[in-house]
Design a protein around this motif. Structure first.
Motif, PDB file in Angstrom:
ATOM      1  N   VAL A  57      10.757   0.066  -7.787  1.00 42.03           N
ATOM      2  CA  VAL A  57      11.244  -0.275  -6.446  1.00 42.03           C
ATOM      3  C   VAL A  57      11.345  -1.790  -6.289  1.00 42.03           C
ATOM      4  O   VAL A  57      12.295  -2.305  -5.684  1.00 42.03           O
ATOM      5  CB  VAL A  57      10.323   0.329  -5.364  1.00 42.03           C
ATOM      6  CG1 VAL A  57      10.662  -0.231  -3.989  1.00 42.03           C
ATOM      7  CG2 VAL A  57      10.449   1.853  -5.355  1.00 42.03           C
ATOM      8  N   THR A  58      10.367  -2.514  -6.835  1.00 39.59           N
ATOM      9  CA  THR A  58      10.417  -3.982  -6.772  1.00 39.59           C
ATOM     10  C   THR A  58      11.654  -4.506  -7.483  1.00 39.59           C
ATOM     11  O   THR A  58      12.323  -5.428  -6.996  1.00 39.59           O
ATOM     12  CB  THR A  58       9.156  -4.584  -7.410  1.00 39.59           C
ATOM     13  OG1 THR A  58       8.000  -4.158  -6.673  1.00 39.59           O
ATOM     14  CG2 THR A  58       9.218  -6.111  -7.396  1.00 39.59           C
ATOM     15  N   ALA A  59      11.981  -3.929  -8.642  1.00 39.21           N
ATOM     16  CA  ALA A  59      13.178  -4.351  -9.380  1.00 39.21           C
ATOM     17  C   ALA A  59      14.435  -4.081  -8.564  1.00 39.21           C
ATOM     18  O   ALA A  59      15.318  -4.948  -8.454  1.00 39.21           O
ATOM     19  CB  ALA A  59      13.242  -3.641 -10.728  1.00 39.21           C
ATOM     20  N   LEU A  60      14.533  -2.900  -7.977  1.00 39.43           N
ATOM     21  CA  LEU A  60      15.714  -2.558  -7.172  1.00 39.43           C
ATOM     22  C   LEU A  60      15.817  -3.454  -5.950  1.00 39.43           C
ATOM     23  O   LEU A  60      16.910  -3.919  -5.595  1.00 39.43           O
ATOM     24  CB  LEU A  60      15.640  -1.088  -6.749  1.00 39.43           C
ATOM     25  CG  LEU A  60      15.809  -0.050  -7.862  1.00 39.43           C
ATOM     26  CD1 LEU A  60      15.517   1.345  -7.327  1.00 39.43           C
ATOM     27  CD2 LEU A  60      17.224  -0.117  -8.441  1.00 39.43           C
ATOM     28  N   TRP A  61      14.677  -3.698  -5.305  1.00 36.63           N
ATOM     29  CA  TRP A  61      14.686  -4.552  -4.117  1.00 36.63           C
ATOM     30  C   TRP A  61      15.082  -5.989  -4.475  1.00 36.63           C
ATOM     31  O   TRP A  61      15.850  -6.625  -3.751  1.00 36.63           O
ATOM     32  CB  TRP A  61      13.305  -4.540  -3.461  1.00 36.63           C
ATOM     33  CG  TRP A  61      13.222  -5.404  -2.241  1.00 36.63           C
ATOM     34  CD1 TRP A  61      13.585  -5.080  -0.961  1.00 36.63           C
ATOM     35  CD2 TRP A  61      12.759  -6.760  -2.182  1.00 36.63           C
ATOM     36  NE1 TRP A  61      13.381  -6.134  -0.119  1.00 36.63           N
ATOM     37  CE2 TRP A  61      12.871  -7.178  -0.841  1.00 36.63           C
ATOM     38  CE3 TRP A  61      12.255  -7.638  -3.134  1.00 36.63           C
ATOM     39  CZ2 TRP A  61      12.489  -8.454  -0.437  1.00 36.63           C
ATOM     40  CZ3 TRP A  61      11.886  -8.920  -2.734  1.00 36.63           C
ATOM     41  CH2 TRP A  61      11.999  -9.315  -1.390  1.00 36.63           C
ATOM     42  N   ALA A 120      11.789 -10.287 -11.823  1.00 41.93           N
ATOM     43  CA  ALA A 120      11.460  -8.927 -11.389  1.00 41.93           C
ATOM     44  C   ALA A 120      12.673  -8.007 -11.427  1.00 41.93           C
ATOM     45  O   ALA A 120      12.540  -6.808 -11.667  1.00 41.93           O
ATOM     46  CB  ALA A 120      10.882  -8.961  -9.978  1.00 41.93           C
ATOM     47  N   ALA A 121      13.856  -8.569 -11.206  1.00 38.37           N
ATOM     48  CA  ALA A 121      15.081  -7.765 -11.202  1.00 38.37           C
ATOM     49  C   ALA A 121      15.508  -7.348 -12.599  1.00 38.37           C
ATOM     50  O   ALA A 121      16.244  -6.371 -12.753  1.00 38.37           O
ATOM     51  CB  ALA A 121      16.216  -8.543 -10.532  1.00 38.37           C
ATOM     52  N   THR A 122      15.067  -8.076 -13.613  1.00 36.88           N
ATOM     53  CA  THR A 122      15.561  -7.829 -14.966  1.00 36.88           C
ATOM     54  C   THR A 122      14.550  -7.163 -15.885  1.00 36.88           C
ATOM     55  O   THR A 122      14.924  -6.677 -16.953  1.00 36.88           O
ATOM     56  CB  THR A 122      16.014  -9.148 -15.622  1.00 36.88           C
ATOM     57  OG1 THR A 122      14.951 -10.100 -15.559  1.00 36.88           O
ATOM     58  CG2 THR A 122      17.225  -9.711 -14.907  1.00 36.88           C
ATOM     59  N   MET A 123      13.271  -7.124 -15.499  1.00 37.79           N
ATOM     60  CA  MET A 123      12.275  -6.464 -16.343  1.00 37.79           C
ATOM     61  C   MET A 123      11.096  -6.020 -15.489  1.00 37.79           C
ATOM     62  O   MET A 123      10.681  -6.745 -14.580  1.00 37.79           O
ATOM     63  CB  MET A 123      11.805  -7.396 -17.460  1.00 37.79           C
ATOM     64  CG  MET A 123      11.276  -8.727 -17.015  1.00 37.79           C
ATOM     65  SD  MET A 123      11.117  -9.903 -18.386  1.00 37.79           S
ATOM     66  CE  MET A 123      12.858 -10.259 -18.725  1.00 37.79           C
ATOM     67  N   PRO A 124      10.567  -4.815 -15.730  1.00 36.71           N
ATOM     68  CA  PRO A 124       9.435  -4.328 -14.935  1.00 36.71           C
ATOM     69  C   PRO A 124       8.173  -5.124 -15.252  1.00 36.71           C
ATOM     70  O   PRO A 124       7.751  -5.200 -16.395  1.00 36.71           O
ATOM     71  CB  PRO A 124       9.303  -2.866 -15.368  1.00 36.71           C
ATOM     72  CG  PRO A 124       9.907  -2.815 -16.730  1.00 36.71           C
ATOM     73  CD  PRO A 124      10.995  -3.840 -16.752  1.00 36.71           C
ATOM     74  N   CYS A 125       7.588  -5.727 -14.239  1.00 39.42           N
ATOM     75  CA  CYS A 125       6.400  -6.555 -14.460  1.00 39.42           C
ATOM     76  C   CYS A 125       5.720  -6.833 -13.139  1.00 39.42           C
ATOM     77  O   CYS A 125       6.275  -6.597 -12.068  1.00 39.42           O
ATOM     78  CB  CYS A 125       6.781  -7.869 -15.145  1.00 39.42           C
ATOM     79  SG  CYS A 125       7.880  -8.906 -14.149  1.00 39.42           S
ATOM     80  N   ARG A 126       4.501  -7.349 -13.233  1.00 40.37           N
ATOM     81  CA  ARG A 126       3.805  -7.887 -12.069  1.00 40.37           C
ATOM     82  C   ARG A 126       3.840  -9.398 -12.169  1.00 40.37           C
ATOM     83  O   ARG A 126       3.702  -9.957 -13.262  1.00 40.37           O
ATOM     84  CB  ARG A 126       2.365  -7.367 -12.020  1.00 40.37           C
ATOM     85  CG  ARG A 126       2.297  -5.869 -11.760  1.00 40.37           C
ATOM     86  CD  ARG A 126       0.873  -5.356 -11.764  1.00 40.37           C
ATOM     87  NE  ARG A 126       0.088  -5.912 -10.660  1.00 40.37           N
ATOM     88  CZ  ARG A 126      -1.182  -5.571 -10.411  1.00 40.37           C
ATOM     89  NH1 ARG A 126      -1.795  -4.709 -11.206  1.00 40.37           N
ATOM     90  NH2 ARG A 126      -1.836  -6.096  -9.395  1.00 40.37           N
ATOM     91  N   LEU A 127       4.001 -10.060 -11.051  1.00 40.67           N
ATOM     92  CA  LEU A 127       4.187 -11.505 -11.022  1.00 40.67           C
ATOM     93  C   LEU A 127       2.896 -12.223 -10.674  1.00 40.67           C
ATOM     94  O   LEU A 127       2.137 -11.787  -9.806  1.00 40.67           O
ATOM     95  CB  LEU A 127       5.262 -11.877  -9.999  1.00 40.67           C
ATOM     96  CG  LEU A 127       6.675 -11.367 -10.289  1.00 40.67           C
ATOM     97  CD1 LEU A 127       7.520 -11.412  -9.038  1.00 40.67           C
ATOM     98  CD2 LEU A 127       7.318 -12.199 -11.393  1.00 40.67           C
ATOM     99  N   VAL A 128       2.661 -13.339 -11.359  1.00 40.28           N
ATOM    100  CA  VAL A 128       1.570 -14.232 -10.992  1.00 40.28           C
ATOM    101  C   VAL A 128       2.069 -15.124  -9.861  1.00 40.28           C
ATOM    102  O   VAL A 128       3.117 -15.759  -9.968  1.00 40.28           O
ATOM    103  CB  VAL A 128       1.134 -15.099 -12.194  1.00 40.28           C
ATOM    104  CG1 VAL A 128       0.104 -16.135 -11.753  1.00 40.28           C
ATOM    105  CG2 VAL A 128       0.559 -14.219 -13.295  1.00 40.28           C
ATOM    106  N   ALA A 129       1.340 -15.166  -8.754  1.00 36.86           N
ATOM    107  CA  ALA A 129       1.760 -15.941  -7.578  1.00 36.86           C
ATOM    108  C   ALA A 129       0.600 -16.786  -7.078  1.00 36.86           C
ATOM    109  O   ALA A 129      -0.571 -16.380  -7.196  1.00 36.86           O
ATOM    110  CB  ALA A 129       2.244 -15.014  -6.468  1.00 36.86           C
ATOM    111  N   LYS A 130       0.910 -17.930  -6.517  1.00 42.21           N
ATOM    112  CA  LYS A 130      -0.152 -18.763  -5.965  1.00 42.21           C
ATOM    113  C   LYS A 130      -0.780 -18.060  -4.758  1.00 42.21           C
ATOM    114  O   LYS A 130      -0.101 -17.354  -4.003  1.00 42.21           O
ATOM    115  CB  LYS A 130       0.377 -20.139  -5.584  1.00 42.21           C
ATOM    116  CG  LYS A 130       1.500 -20.158  -4.557  1.00 42.21           C
ATOM    117  CD  LYS A 130       1.970 -21.582  -4.319  1.00 42.21           C
ATOM    118  CE  LYS A 130       3.085 -21.632  -3.278  1.00 42.21           C
ATOM    119  NZ  LYS A 130       3.552 -23.020  -3.037  1.00 42.21           N
ATOM    120  N   ARG A 131      -2.065 -18.244  -4.589  1.00 34.36           N
ATOM    121  CA  ARG A 131      -2.809 -17.517  -3.567  1.00 34.36           C
ATOM    122  C   ARG A 131      -2.311 -17.828  -2.159  1.00 34.36           C
ATOM    123  O   ARG A 131      -2.433 -16.992  -1.254  1.00 34.36           O
ATOM    124  CB  ARG A 131      -4.294 -17.844  -3.688  1.00 34.36           C
ATOM    125  CG  ARG A 131      -5.179 -17.071  -2.707  1.00 34.36           C
ATOM    126  CD  ARG A 131      -6.631 -17.123  -3.117  1.00 34.36           C
ATOM    127  NE  ARG A 131      -6.842 -16.406  -4.369  1.00 34.36           N
ATOM    128  CZ  ARG A 131      -8.010 -16.399  -5.022  1.00 34.36           C
ATOM    129  NH1 ARG A 131      -9.032 -17.090  -4.556  1.00 34.36           N
ATOM    130  NH2 ARG A 131      -8.146 -15.719  -6.149  1.00 34.36           N
TER     131      ARG A 131
END
Length: 291
Positions: A57-61, A120-131
């Motif tokens: 869903v994240t990829a599609l979004w 995220a749109a091109t490969m299924p993964c979880r992203l590292v993000a600043k807090r």
């Protein structure tokens, strides 16, 4: 200066381009409206998805939001070698990838707030993000729904725990994407890949896949219009993005790199990305040994 929060010399006044071909007022307004609708839909859907469904869903979004903003994504398989250049045929618009046999740490150069959406749109993964993202209205819900991994990049005390968290996710079979430069650059230059996140790949026994991002206007020259640097604001950067008549981001997925230390992994991944973008890094020991 923290290894998670380095600085960049890029500024909006010095580095950011004016679009060569600007979108008209009506197109800009429609893009802005479409983006708002996609974001609102994402906030609702984020509460209802988890696990494998969450990644899809994240990829599609992400694809929907990029399309709403007028950003076209072109994915290509590349090859990389020190002092070389990447090349491959474009696959056009992004599409779902074949299932990965194992988790991977995806690392890319960092130019814009668009970069996480593109990855995220091109490969299924979880992203590292600043807090700090967790304190932003709307974005907090989107990041949480997408399974983003919050990292306190300005805290050395939190660094071992952050690495351990990423390693745990990799061991669980999920891929993780990070931007090891630690900050954004305009695209004309690039920063050094910091080694900390690569320790997670070593600890988890996960492969490291470098990805190179390049923004262009249509099929023409590179543009720094999407850059998010210096004292730029998200609103100002958003307005620049929707003002470009046809913005294209080239995503070059490079072969995995392997090494026995995190510093070697960082150097080799940086060199691979630089070979695809034409921004070669300074020769460091790991690169000299592989040249």
């Amino acid at each position: 200066m923290s290894p998670w929060f380095p600085s960049s010399p890029c500024t909006t006044a010095r580095c950011v381009d004016v679009p060569m071909r600007a979108a008209g007022p009506l197109r800009r307004a429609l893009r802005a409206l479409a983006a708002v609708l996609v974001v609102l839909a994402g906030v609702l859907v984020a509460r209802l998805t988890w696990g494998t469904a969450r990644r899809r869903v994240t990829a599609l979004w992400s694809r929907a939001l990029l399309r709403a903003l007028g950003v076209r994504v072109e994915v290509r398989q590349g090859f990389a070698f020190f002092a070389g250049a990447a090349g491959a045929a474009s696959s056009g618009a992004p599409g779902p990838e074949a299932p990965e046999p194992e988790a991977r740490l995806v690392v890319a150069n960092h130019i814009s707030w668009l970069d996480p959406l593109v990855v995220a749109a091109t490969m299924p993964c979880r992203l590292v993000a600043k807090r700090e993202v967790g304190s932003w209205p709307v974005v907090r819900g989107l990041a949480g729904g997408a399974g983003a991994l919050p990292i306190a990049r300005d805290s050395l005390h939190g660094l071992p725990g952050a690495v351990a968290s990423i390693a745990d996710v990799l061991r669980s079979g999920e891929s993780v994407a990070a931007f090891p430069e630690g900050t954004t650059w305009c695209g004309r230059g690039s920063g050094t890949f910091k080694p900390a996140v690569f320790q997670a790949a070593l600890d988890a026994g996960a492969r490291v896949t470098p990805v190179a991002l390049v923004y262009r206007e249509s099929s023409g020259p590179r543009t720094t219009a999407p850059a998010y640097v210096g004292d730029d604001t998200l609103v100002a950067s958003l307005l620049r993005v929707i003002a470009v008549r046809r913005l294209v981001v080239e995503v070059t997925v490079l072969p995995p790199v392997t090494a026995s230390s995190r510093r070697e992994l960082a150097d080799l991944a940086e060199a691979a990305v630089a070979s695809a973008t034409g921004r070669l890094p300074a020769l460091r020991p790991a690169l000299a040994a592989s040249a």
